[in-house]
Every structure is written in structure tokens, then in C-alpha cells.
Design an enzyme around this catalytic site. Structure first.
Site: not given
Length: 135
Positions: A70-72, A48, A55, A89-90
Site C-alpha cells: 500500500i502506498e502511504l 457516530c 468520533d 466503529h465496528e
């Protein structure tokens, strides 16, 4: 051994792999077919920017690939790189989406960042890119 060498030798394997990680994609095996890929990352962490407290969130990615997928392992390491990052967060949700879009140029992508409640407040940030096509 110099202090720099000593510090480098103290870097843990996982920290080194995370720091060296990059978003890797591969060619879509079925680019002519509209389909969706769902990825859940249940161990996202960041810090945070106001309190410095950690968080925790579950990231849910849903996307329709364009020419790249996308490769995992790469996305796992990329997400782990946020562990010590001080970010809201945003901004976390928006930055992750932006980076994924640049990496794989999807037809459509949505990221949901579902943060654990803290102080009796539960936050879910949902961001998207592109236009969803019927599958």
C-alpha cells in the site's frame, strides 16, 4: 459564474484531493521474503450514526504483503475520506480492512481501530484477514 461553478471553486484543495483519492499499491520489492509492515494513522475521524457527534480514533495497521504494498499517501487520503462519513466503529474497521484487502491482497492483515473514550466508554475494534506467517 453559475452556482455550480461557484460551488466548485469553493471546494478546498484538501477536500478535492480526498474525494479524488484511491487506494494505490505498488509491487512488493521482496515478495519472496516474509515481512511485516506497520502503519499508524493517529487522526482518523468519522461521525457516530446515532448521535451525529464526531468520533476520533488511532488506526493501527499491521500486515504481511503479498505481491502488492500500500502506498502511504494513498492510505492517508483514503482514511481522511471518512471524516464526514456516518458509520459505526465496528463497520468502519471492517469496511476499511475489506477495502485494503481488495486493494493489495495481503498474506495477512490486521487493523486495530482504537477510538477515543466518549461518555466514559473506550472502544477498540480489531479485525483481521488471512493467516499470519512467521517472519
Amino acid at each position: 459564474m453559475s452556482s455550480t461553478q461557484a460551488q466548485a471553486s469553493k471546494t478546498l484543495y484538501g477536500e478535492r484531493v480526498i474525494a479524488e483519492g484511491e487506494l494505490i499499491c505498488f509491487d512488493n520489492p521482496r515478495p519472496e521474503r516474509p515481512y511485516e509492515i506497520s502503519i499508524e494513522l493517529p487522526e482518523f475521524t468519522c461521525q457516530c450514526p446515532f448521535s451525529g457527534y464526531p468520533d476520533f480514533a488511532v488506526l493501527r495497521l499491521l500486515y504481511q504483503p503479498g505481491s502488492r504494498v500500500i502506498e502511504l499517501k494513498a492510505i492517508k487520503l483514503y482514511v481522511n475520506s471518512y471524516r464526514n462519513c456516518t458509520i459505526s466503529h465496528e463497520e468502519a474497521a471492517n469496511k476499511i480492512l475489506d477495502d485494503l484487502v481488495v486493494a493489495c491482497n495481503p498474506v495477512w492483515m490486521q487493523l486495530e481501530a482504537d477510538f477515543n473514550p466518549r461518555g466514559n466508554v473506550h472502544t477498540v475494534v480489531r479485525v483481521s484477514h488471512g493467516s499470519r506467517q512467521p517472519c
